[in-house]
Design an enzyme around this catalytic site. Structure first.
Site, short mmCIF file in Angstrom:
data_model
loop_
_atom_site.label_atom_id
_atom_site.label_comp_id
_atom_site.label_asym_id
_atom_site.label_seq_id
_atom_site.Cartn_x
_atom_site.Cartn_y
_atom_site.Cartn_z
N ASP A 31 0.76 -1.25 -0.04
CA ASP A 31 -0.14 -0.01 0.00
C ASP A 31 0.74 1.22 0.24
O ASP A 31 1.79 1.29 0.53
CB ASP A 31 -0.90 0.06 1.35
N SER A 119 -15.24 -2.92 -11.28
CA SER A 119 -16.31 -1.79 -11.05
C SER A 119 -17.26 -2.07 -11.86
O SER A 119 -17.06 -2.33 -13.01
CB SER A 119 -15.56 -0.59 -10.99
N TYR A 143 -11.90 6.55 -15.08
CA TYR A 143 -11.80 5.48 -14.19
C TYR A 143 -12.25 4.13 -14.52
O TYR A 143 -11.72 3.05 -14.38
CB TYR A 143 -12.67 5.98 -12.65
N LYS A 147 -10.54 0.63 -15.25
CA LYS A 147 -10.91 -0.98 -14.94
C LYS A 147 -11.30 -1.98 -15.70
O LYS A 147 -10.63 -2.91 -15.74
CB LYS A 147 -12.04 -0.52 -13.78
#
Length: 320
Positions: A31, A119, A143, A147
């Protein structure tokens, strides 16, 4: 099994990390900590790393070898639709570039299983109220585009070198599995409503004249803990000899309107929620609900929590 979770210190990732730990898996978290918090991941090893940088590939290959990693769950990505429209190059660099670095490291490190956080934004503005995985995927913002490209890349790696992958297309995720793992971002309906209540403002509803029973838009809400369980089901699925599908919707299969959500918020919080209704936003469909038959039939997964559970758990986490 040792599992590496990118973005594992974030909202959804930390739920998956905790479930993996509860069933005895070794977990390594990668992360960049731009939004994640290390206190969310217990005793998991944390490697602070931006996947889109040149340093990512050697660091990942080293982590795979050191910890005997057998599978990856990939959450790390930027995920704000509006921001993606304003900064498309940043989203392609981070989301697509980061995924490319991860996939190359997996190929070079001999790690052959991937669960990819996708998504419902990959569908864009579908012409149908209930969307199926085999329907058109026509994202309308960077976005969603990144994805969808991530799904393509995972599939291409399967052809090129045998990667086993499952891409999970999330619908509207909310709630908290544990009080210390609540959603700290204010980007989705329920956190936005809570913030408005805390500030003494009326929550805003965009559109009161949709062709729905109460005039507000209907969406599919899924509890984050149910979603996390779907990732474990997908990991287990990757070990099977027969894997007829590699893309799955993750939702409840039913919809709730914005006004219905506000009514539940009113019940849970005891605060009188009187919204301000404004004009519709361009591109918002009246109703968007997941067809969840594929994930139910193939992975044996279904939701166990309803809208009341979602709102109640989110409110308890916020107060905590």
């Amino acid at each position: 099994m040792s599992v590496l979770v990118t973005g594992g210190a974030g909202y959804i990732g930390s739920h998956v990390v905790r479930l993996l730990q509860e069933r005895g898996e070794e977990v390594v978290v990668v992360d960049d900590l731009s939004n994640g918090r290390t206190q969310r991941v217990g005793d998991a090893r944390v490697l602070q790393l931006d996947l889109a940088t040149d340093a990512a590939h050697p660091a990942l290959v080293s982590a795979f070898a050191e910890h005997g990693v057998e599978a990856v769950v990939h959450f790390a990505a930027r995920k704000q639709v509006g921001e993606s429209v304003q900064q498309p190059a940043r989203y392609w660099s981070q989301n697509v570039g980061g995924t490319a670095n991860l996939l190359q490291a997996m190929a070079d490190g001999g790690v052959g299983k991937l669960v990819f956080s996708s998504s419902a934004a990959t569908y864009g503005a579908p012409a149908t109220d209930v969307v199926r995985e085999d329907g058109p995927a026509e994202p309308i913002n960077p976005y969603g585009q990144t994805k969808l490209v991530g799904e393509w890349m995972a599939r291409a790696a399967g052809v090129a070198w045998g990667l086993r992958s499952a891409s999970l297309r999330y619908f509207n995720v909310a709630g908290a599995g544990w009080d210390d793992l609540g959603d700290t971002a204010v980007m989705n309906l329920i956190p936005i409503v809570f913030e408005a209540l805390d500030a003494g403002r009326a929550p805003v509803v965009f559109g009161g004249d949709y062709p729905t029973p109460d005039g507000s838009a209907i969406r599919d809400y899924v509890h984050v803990l149910d979603l996390a369980q779907a990732h474990l089901a997908a990991l287990d699925h990757l070990a099977a000899d027969e894997r007829p599908h590699d893309v799955f919707n993750v939702g409840s299969g039913s919809g709730s309107s914005v006004l219905e959500v506000l009514a539940v918020v009113r019940e849970v919080t005891g605060v009188d929620v009187e919204p301000e209704v404004r004009e519709r936003r361009a591109g918002d469909p009246p109703r968007l609900v997941a067809d969840v038959s594929r994930i139910s039939e193939t992975l044996g997964w279904s939701t166990t929590k309803d809208l009341r559970d979602i709102v109640d758990s989110a409110w308890r986490a916020r107060k905590a």
